[in-house]
Design a protein around this motif. Structure first.
Motif: not given
Length: 291
Positions: A231-233, A242-243, A247-256, A272-273
């Motif tokens: 994800l890019e802003v 950010t990328e 699995e921990a990231d995939a189960a939570a919010y991820v921020y730029t 970008r999936p």
């Protein structure tokens, strides 16, 4: 145990669960087939007639690809009210100063070894003020715990980890250009942010553009993602990305990281999936203007 009129706590939880159920596209029968709970149980849970088990909330979050944090915070408050734990805690809170049991001329009783440490300290010092100070500290801890719960319930951003947060710090740690490229969570700019726009991707991931008027910055966040998603802003040509790394990231919010923005400025986010070897995967972008 069923109560006909939901309390405000149960009503908020039920509303959140109904929203998740709508996102899954499942009927009550479908929920029963995909979880360990019956159709009639789900009807009670979604109408606020009873508080669901914690596992039911977690299963519904999983089906809706929703991070568990906010719903579990709502569940904790509703369950505390439902079970009577909240009322019990209020009843057992000690008064600021115990009423006198003996005439003022009577000697002060000596506490036993089983007495609370705060009471022993008070007796040794000979000052009632110490007991009041201890009680004030306890109240501060309790209020802090409630504030953290409300922080989650009201939809505020929360960091991936709490190791970088200083419990004694208050307010944002940066403003304007000083925040450029830094984490909105570490800098405490994620408290009370404005959601500029929301977007659901073709893969089912959820994206949001966020803005902090206090910090003068914007960023994007994503959830319901897969390892490798990016994800890019961008604002004024300054990309921050950010990328999803594990699995921990995939189960939570991820921020730029944050980028500095002001009123009227256009902020753009691009998702970008992960391709997983596929050539038909496309970038998805959306934008909004800072209000």
């Amino acid at each position: 145990m069923t109560r006909t009129t939901p309390s405000p706590e149960r009503a908020r939880l039920a509303a959140a669960l109904r929203d998740l159920r709508t996102r899954t596209g499942l009927s009550m029968v479908g929920l029963a087939e995909r979880t360990a709970f019956s159709k009639s149980s789900w009807e009670r849970y979604l109408n606020g007639k009873s508080v669901p088990p914690r596992d039911a909330v977690r299963e519904l979050c999983r089906l809706a690809s929703e991070p568990e944090g906010r719903c579990l915070a709502l569940w904790e408050i509703a369950e505390s009210e439902w079970s009577g734990r909240a009322a019990q805690a209020r009843r057992t809170d000690p008064p600021a100063e115990a009423p006198a049991e003996t005439p003022s001329t009577a000697p002060e009783p000596v506490p036993s070894e089983a007495s609370a440490p705060a009471l022993r300290d008070d007796t040794r010092s000979g000052h009632r003020g110490t007991a009041v100070a201890v009680l004030a500290s306890v109240c501060a801890v309790v209020v802090g715990g409630v504030a953290i719960t409300l922080f989650l319930v009201l939809g505020q951003d929360a960091p991936r980890t709490s190791s970088s947060a200083s419990p004694s710090a208050t307010g944002p740690r940066c403003r304007g250009a000083a925040c450029e490229g830094r984490s909105p969570m570490d800098m405490k700019c994620g408290v009370g942010p404005q959601t500029l726009a929301s977007y659901r991707t073709a893969s089912g991931a959820m994206l949001e553009l966020r803005h902090s008027q206090t910090c003068g910055t914007s960023w994007a966040r994503m959830w319901g993602t897969r390892i490798g998603d990016r994800l890019e802003v961008t604002a004024d040509g300054r990309p921050r990305s950010t990328e999803v790394e594990d699995e921990a990231d995939a189960a939570a919010y991820v921020y730029t990281p944050m980028t500095t923005t002001g009123s009227g400025q256009v902020v753009r986010a691009c998702f970008r999936p992960t391709s997983n070897g596929r050539s038909d995967i496309k970038e998805e972008c959306f934008e909004s203007r800072v209000r």
